[in-house]
Design a protein around this motif. Sequence first.
Motif, PDB file in Angstrom:
ATOM      1  N   SER A  57       2.172 -47.809  20.381  1.00  0.00           N
ATOM      2  CA  SER A  57       2.179 -48.795  19.501  1.00  0.00           C
ATOM      3  C   SER A  57       3.732 -48.986  18.395  1.00  0.00           C
ATOM      4  O   SER A  57       3.870 -47.986  18.440  1.00  0.00           O
ATOM      5  CB  SER A  57       1.264 -48.842  18.722  1.00  0.00           C
ATOM      6  N   GLN A 101       4.037 -51.673  16.545  1.00  0.00           N
ATOM      7  CA  GLN A 101       4.194 -53.053  15.249  1.00  0.00           C
ATOM      8  C   GLN A 101       4.121 -52.247  14.375  1.00  0.00           C
ATOM      9  O   GLN A 101       3.077 -52.862  13.418  1.00  0.00           O
ATOM     10  CB  GLN A 101       2.548 -53.564  16.001  1.00  0.00           C
ATOM     11  N   ILE A 154       1.772 -50.100  11.192  1.00  0.00           N
ATOM     12  CA  ILE A 154       0.482 -50.076  10.608  1.00  0.00           C
ATOM     13  C   ILE A 154      -0.444 -51.254  10.422  1.00  0.00           C
ATOM     14  O   ILE A 154       0.312 -52.039   9.650  1.00  0.00           O
ATOM     15  CB  ILE A 154       0.545 -49.526   9.777  1.00  0.00           C
ATOM     16  N   ASN A 155      -1.774 -51.599  10.831  1.00  0.00           N
ATOM     17  CA  ASN A 155      -2.775 -53.237  10.766  1.00  0.00           C
ATOM     18  C   ASN A 155      -4.251 -52.304  10.180  1.00  0.00           C
ATOM     19  O   ASN A 155      -4.830 -51.896  11.669  1.00  0.00           O
ATOM     20  CB  ASN A 155      -2.268 -53.747  11.286  1.00  0.00           C
ATOM     21  N   ARG A 175      -7.697 -52.277   8.424  1.00  0.00           N
ATOM     22  CA  ARG A 175      -8.267 -52.815   6.827  1.00  0.00           C
ATOM     23  C   ARG A 175     -10.064 -52.311   7.485  1.00  0.00           C
ATOM     24  O   ARG A 175     -10.529 -51.611   8.462  1.00  0.00           O
ATOM     25  CB  ARG A 175      -8.840 -54.139   7.258  1.00  0.00           C
ATOM     26  N   ALA A 231      -6.841 -53.054   2.815  1.00  0.00           N
ATOM     27  CA  ALA A 231      -5.876 -53.449   4.263  1.00  0.00           C
ATOM     28  C   ALA A 231      -4.451 -52.718   3.670  1.00  0.00           C
ATOM     29  O   ALA A 231      -4.190 -52.931   2.783  1.00  0.00           O
ATOM     30  CB  ALA A 231      -5.603 -55.228   4.788  1.00  0.00           C
ATOM     31  N   GLN A 271      -0.497 -52.605   6.001  1.00  0.00           N
ATOM     32  CA  GLN A 271       0.040 -53.283   6.395  1.00  0.00           C
ATOM     33  C   GLN A 271       0.937 -52.697   6.780  1.00  0.00           C
ATOM     34  O   GLN A 271       2.192 -52.410   5.278  1.00  0.00           O
ATOM     35  CB  GLN A 271       0.367 -55.375   6.883  1.00  0.00           C
ATOM     36  N   LEU A 297       5.377 -51.890   8.845  1.00  0.00           N
ATOM     37  CA  LEU A 297       6.613 -51.564   9.505  1.00  0.00           C
ATOM     38  C   LEU A 297       7.714 -51.223   9.349  1.00  0.00           C
ATOM     39  O   LEU A 297       8.282 -51.948   8.210  1.00  0.00           O
ATOM     40  CB  LEU A 297       6.366 -52.758  10.397  1.00  0.00           C
ATOM     41  N   ASP A 352       5.745 -51.764   3.402  1.00  0.00           N
ATOM     42  CA  ASP A 352       4.316 -51.939   3.314  1.00  0.00           C
ATOM     43  C   ASP A 352       3.870 -52.845   2.814  1.00  0.00           C
ATOM     44  O   ASP A 352       4.092 -53.241   1.581  1.00  0.00           O
ATOM     45  CB  ASP A 352       3.506 -50.522   3.161  1.00  0.00           C
ATOM     46  N   HIS A 353       2.893 -53.703   2.611  1.00  0.00           N
ATOM     47  CA  HIS A 353       1.686 -54.190   1.659  1.00  0.00           C
ATOM     48  C   HIS A 353      -0.053 -53.892   1.264  1.00  0.00           C
ATOM     49  O   HIS A 353      -0.500 -53.709   3.251  1.00  0.00           O
ATOM     50  CB  HIS A 353       1.772 -55.625   2.346  1.00  0.00           C
TER      51      HIS A 353
END
Length: 298
Positions: free
Chosen positions: A64, A66, A68-69, A71, A76, A78, A80, A84-85
């Motif tokens: 991958s 894409q 980190i994603n 949950r 959660a 996310q 890249l 990060d969020h």
Amino acid sequence: MQATDASGKQRTYGFELVFFQALRSSLPAVRPAHFAITDISRNEFHYDQRSMTAFGQSRPDGQSTQGINVRVGDWAAQGLNGKDHLTAAMQDYAINLNLTGQKDATLHNGNGLITYGLGGFSYYYSRTRMAVAGTLMDHNQPLKVTGTAWMDHQWGNFLTLGGGGWDWYSIQLNNNTELMLYVIRDASGKTISTYAGYTTADAKSVVLPEQALHLEALDTWVSPKTGIRYPSGWRVEIKDPHLQAALTIQPLLKNQELVVQKSTGNIYWEGAVSIKGQNHGHSIAGEGYVELTGYKKS
């Protein structure tokens, strides 16, 4: 993290949001998660735990690009390329945070590969200094927070060997350098691995020799809930051409224990610490987190 509340009072927090995933054979993935807030201004520690079984969801193929994603319920993360969020909520507290890496990722052990002997191996990198901005909900009061965070990402084909444990330290110093230290113990309490990684102000990663590091616990704390005795407060000495430091690490709260047997099946201490000391003869300070696993009742 720091914030100013509606009355003008300065408030300080530490936070932890961690996602785990266990993959074995063709079984569905198991995904526990832990969320904790150290409310230093209130002298309180709060945490929650969750777990889900990912039936029918695709497995990662190891290729991958894409980011980190992950949950677990409405928690959660996310991310890249160092942006990060994070979102998570529990009783009285919630976070909605953006993290931005201030340095390139540090590949631990020089190449990002950590071995566990018979336990296998893992890939491991950290973003040792990330700027934090966003909102923390504190007892229904939204607060704009800023601060500094540390992000770890570890994965691989490994098992933690039963009965042992580790002490892990993430240290962010106010001269824009960072340290990651850990000591792994076997079931008898014998140290089987020691690691010291240093990230310089210009983001160079240095693996310090094991003999350069000396760690000493200064005190102990016994959990009133579990009866487990943990070390509490440490003296760290590092003697190396890259770093000549003597640091004292103190927990900002004694009780930062997580009893999370309903998710990951274990009990551990992980929490915010303060750091003071000397580096090459100059005063230095900092902040960080310490994780303690594998300790038993006194």
